[in-house]
Design a protein around this motif. Structure first.
Motif, PDB file in Angstrom:
ATOM      1  N   ILE A 129      70.853  36.795  64.543  1.00  0.00           N
ATOM      2  CA  ILE A 129      71.581  36.702  63.276  1.00  0.00           C
ATOM      3  C   ILE A 129      72.464  35.459  63.256  1.00  0.00           C
ATOM      4  O   ILE A 129      72.531  34.742  62.248  1.00  0.00           O
ATOM      5  N   VAL A 130      73.141  35.198  64.370  1.00  0.00           N
ATOM      6  CA  VAL A 130      73.989  34.001  64.464  1.00  0.00           C
ATOM      7  C   VAL A 130      73.143  32.742  64.303  1.00  0.00           C
ATOM      8  O   VAL A 130      73.517  31.811  63.575  1.00  0.00           O
ATOM      9  N   LYS A 131      71.998  32.714  64.962  1.00  0.00           N
ATOM     10  CA  LYS A 131      71.100  31.560  64.857  1.00  0.00           C
ATOM     11  C   LYS A 131      70.601  31.386  63.420  1.00  0.00           C
ATOM     12  O   LYS A 131      70.582  30.264  62.892  1.00  0.00           O
ATOM     13  N   ASP A 132      70.202  32.490  62.789  1.00  0.00           N
ATOM     14  CA  ASP A 132      69.732  32.432  61.400  1.00  0.00           C
ATOM     15  C   ASP A 132      70.820  31.893  60.477  1.00  0.00           C
ATOM     16  O   ASP A 132      70.552  31.060  59.599  1.00  0.00           O
ATOM     17  N   PHE A 133      72.034  32.388  60.673  1.00  0.00           N
ATOM     18  CA  PHE A 133      73.132  31.959  59.806  1.00  0.00           C
ATOM     19  C   PHE A 133      73.403  30.468  59.978  1.00  0.00           C
ATOM     20  O   PHE A 133      73.590  29.741  58.988  1.00  0.00           O
ATOM     21  N   ASN A 134      73.425  30.006  61.215  1.00  0.00           N
ATOM     22  CA  ASN A 134      73.678  28.579  61.460  1.00  0.00           C
ATOM     23  C   ASN A 134      72.586  27.709  60.844  1.00  0.00           C
ATOM     24  O   ASN A 134      72.874  26.636  60.295  1.00  0.00           O
ATOM     25  N   ASN A 135      71.339  28.164  60.919  1.00  0.00           N
ATOM     26  CA  ASN A 135      70.245  27.416  60.288  1.00  0.00           C
ATOM     27  C   ASN A 135      70.402  27.397  58.770  1.00  0.00           C
ATOM     28  O   ASN A 135      70.125  26.380  58.115  1.00  0.00           O
ATOM     29  N   SER A 136      70.848  28.515  58.214  1.00  0.00           N
ATOM     30  CA  SER A 136      71.071  28.580  56.766  1.00  0.00           C
ATOM     31  C   SER A 136      72.183  27.622  56.349  1.00  0.00           C
ATOM     32  O   SER A 136      72.079  26.948  55.319  1.00  0.00           O
ATOM     33  N   VAL A 137      73.240  27.571  57.158  1.00  0.00           N
ATOM     34  CA  VAL A 137      74.365  26.678  56.851  1.00  0.00           C
ATOM     35  C   VAL A 137      73.911  25.221  56.846  1.00  0.00           C
ATOM     36  O   VAL A 137      74.333  24.432  55.988  1.00  0.00           O
ATOM     37  N   VAL A 138      73.052  24.867  57.791  1.00  0.00           N
ATOM     38  CA  VAL A 138      72.532  23.491  57.839  1.00  0.00           C
ATOM     39  C   VAL A 138      71.790  23.161  56.544  1.00  0.00           C
ATOM     40  O   VAL A 138      71.979  22.083  55.960  1.00  0.00           O
ATOM     41  N   GLU A 139      70.962  24.090  56.076  1.00  0.00           N
ATOM     42  CA  GLU A 139      70.211  23.855  54.840  1.00  0.00           C
ATOM     43  C   GLU A 139      71.137  23.797  53.629  1.00  0.00           C
ATOM     44  O   GLU A 139      70.958  22.965  52.733  1.00  0.00           O
ATOM     45  N   ILE A 140      72.122  24.691  53.597  1.00  0.00           N
ATOM     46  CA  ILE A 140      73.069  24.698  52.476  1.00  0.00           C
ATOM     47  C   ILE A 140      73.849  23.391  52.433  1.00  0.00           C
ATOM     48  O   ILE A 140      73.963  22.751  51.376  1.00  0.00           O
ATOM     49  N   ASP A 141      74.388  22.978  53.572  1.00  0.00           N
ATOM     50  CA  ASP A 141      75.188  21.748  53.615  1.00  0.00           C
ATOM     51  C   ASP A 141      74.359  20.528  53.238  1.00  0.00           C
ATOM     52  O   ASP A 141      74.827  19.651  52.495  1.00  0.00           O
ATOM     53  N   SER A 142      73.131  20.486  53.742  1.00  0.00           N
ATOM     54  CA  SER A 142      72.265  19.344  53.442  1.00  0.00           C
ATOM     55  C   SER A 142      71.933  19.289  51.954  1.00  0.00           C
ATOM     56  O   SER A 142      71.989  18.220  51.326  1.00  0.00           O
ATOM     57  N   GLY A 143      71.593  20.455  51.382  1.00  0.00           N
ATOM     58  CA  GLY A 143      71.244  20.497  49.962  1.00  0.00           C
ATOM     59  C   GLY A 143      72.420  20.159  49.068  1.00  0.00           C
ATOM     60  O   GLY A 143      72.286  19.403  48.098  1.00  0.00           O
ATOM     61  N   ILE A 144      73.587  20.708  49.399  1.00  0.00           N
ATOM     62  CA  ILE A 144      74.776  20.450  48.587  1.00  0.00           C
ATOM     63  C   ILE A 144      75.184  18.984  48.674  1.00  0.00           C
ATOM     64  O   ILE A 144      75.526  18.359  47.665  1.00  0.00           O
ATOM     65  N   GLU A 145      75.138  18.430  49.874  1.00  0.00           N
ATOM     66  CA  GLU A 145      75.494  17.017  50.032  1.00  0.00           C
ATOM     67  C   GLU A 145      74.546  16.127  49.241  1.00  0.00           C
ATOM     68  O   GLU A 145      74.971  15.167  48.576  1.00  0.00           O
ATOM     69  N   ASP A 146      73.274  16.464  49.305  1.00  0.00           N
ATOM     70  CA  ASP A 146      72.264  15.670  48.606  1.00  0.00           C
ATOM     71  C   ASP A 146      72.475  15.714  47.098  1.00  0.00           C
ATOM     72  O   ASP A 146      72.457  14.687  46.408  1.00  0.00           O
ATOM     73  N   MET A 147      72.688  16.923  46.586  1.00  0.00           N
ATOM     74  CA  MET A 147      72.836  17.070  45.137  1.00  0.00           C
ATOM     75  C   MET A 147      74.194  16.580  44.642  1.00  0.00           C
ATOM     76  O   MET A 147      74.293  15.944  43.590  1.00  0.00           O
ATOM     77  N   ASN A 148      75.245  16.866  45.401  1.00  0.00           N
ATOM     78  CA  ASN A 148      76.585  16.471  44.955  1.00  0.00           C
ATOM     79  C   ASN A 148      76.743  14.961  44.852  1.00  0.00           C
ATOM     80  O   ASN A 148      77.560  14.462  44.069  1.00  0.00           O
TER      81      ASN A 148
END
Length: 254
Positions: free
Chosen positions: A72-91
């Motif tokens: 679960i910790v690994k999944d969450f960290n991977n999700s955070v990487v995708e969220i941060d990358s997507g938000i940075e790209d779009m913002n």
């Protein structure tokens, strides 16, 4: 110990063959006591074996639960990487959209920033594909379904977090896709097709972006939906981070 009792029983039986009836009766009583003792020892041995087996099973299950939380910790960290990358790209491109809507961008500036529109507005969704990884949480749900004693405040909070947020995130995502489809269809209606945008349609698309108020209204709806979607992802990340930190500490996962 069992051999010891058997030896005593054997001696009593042998002695009983040459004893008087009274002596035989007394010795039979002793034999009965020893027999009871032997039975008790057997029962105690069985109980000890069962206890050891239960302890081993619990240790195995605890290890399985710990591994699930690690996933679960690994999944969450991977999700955070995708969220941060997507938000940075779009913002990084949101200011471009606002400048367009406020008519603060000239033709040359827009042409300089056309890479963004070529990258996303030629796609099927109009924004980065962000995936929330939840396999570990689903494994935890299954484990608790089989044995409810593994349900804790952490498991309940995790399952609630993912259930609520994934549902809301998916709704926001579909809303964003629908708004984007309207925007893309309007572009097509105006003769600015995605395939032509990449080849020889850039000047025409620039004219539409700079001068078409209806297009700008569609763009405003898109930006609004996008910001709602990103805000939901940020909330999931923030609340999840607090819970994940607690789980890491509780299960010593660092």
């Amino acid at each position: 110990m069992i051999k010891f009792f058997r030896k005593i029983r054997y001696n009593l039986m042998e002695t009983g063959k040459t004893s008087s009836p009274a002596e035989a009766s007394a010795k039979a009583g002793k034999y009965f006591k020893y027999a009871i003792g032997e039975i008790i020892l057997v029962v105690i041995g069985i109980l000890i074996a069962l206890s050891i087996n239960n302890w081993n099973e619990k240790q195995i299950e605890k290890k399985q639960i710990r591994n699930i939380y690690a996933r679960i910790v690994k999944d969450f960290n991977n999700s955070v990487v995708e969220i941060d990358s997507g938000i940075e790209d779009m913002n990084s491109n949101i200011p471009i959209m606002f400048q367009l809507m406020r008519e603060e961008m000239d033709r040359d500036s827009l042409l300089t920033n056309m890479d963004y529109f070529l990258k996303y507005f030629n796609s099927t969704s109009g924004f980065p594909d962000i995936q929330i990884h939840d396999k570990g949480v689903r494994m935890l749900e299954t484990k608790i379904g089989l044995n409810y004693e593994f349900s804790t405040e952490y498991s309940e909070a995790l399952i609630l977090l993912y259930s609520e947020f994934l549902y809301e995130i998916e709704i926001d995502r579909y809303d964003l896709i629908n708004v984007y489809i309207v925007l893309r269809d309007y572009q097509t209606h105006k003769g600015v097709r995605p395939i032509r945008l990449v080849t020889n349609g850039i000047p025409r698309s620039v004219d539409m972006m700079l001068e078409d108020d209806i297009y700008k209204n569609h763009l405003l709806h898109y930006v609004s939906s996008y910001r709602g979607y990103m805000s939901r992802l940020e909330s999931f990340k923030a609340q999840g981070a607090v819970l994940i930190d607690q789980i890491i500490t509780e299960y010593n996962l660092e």
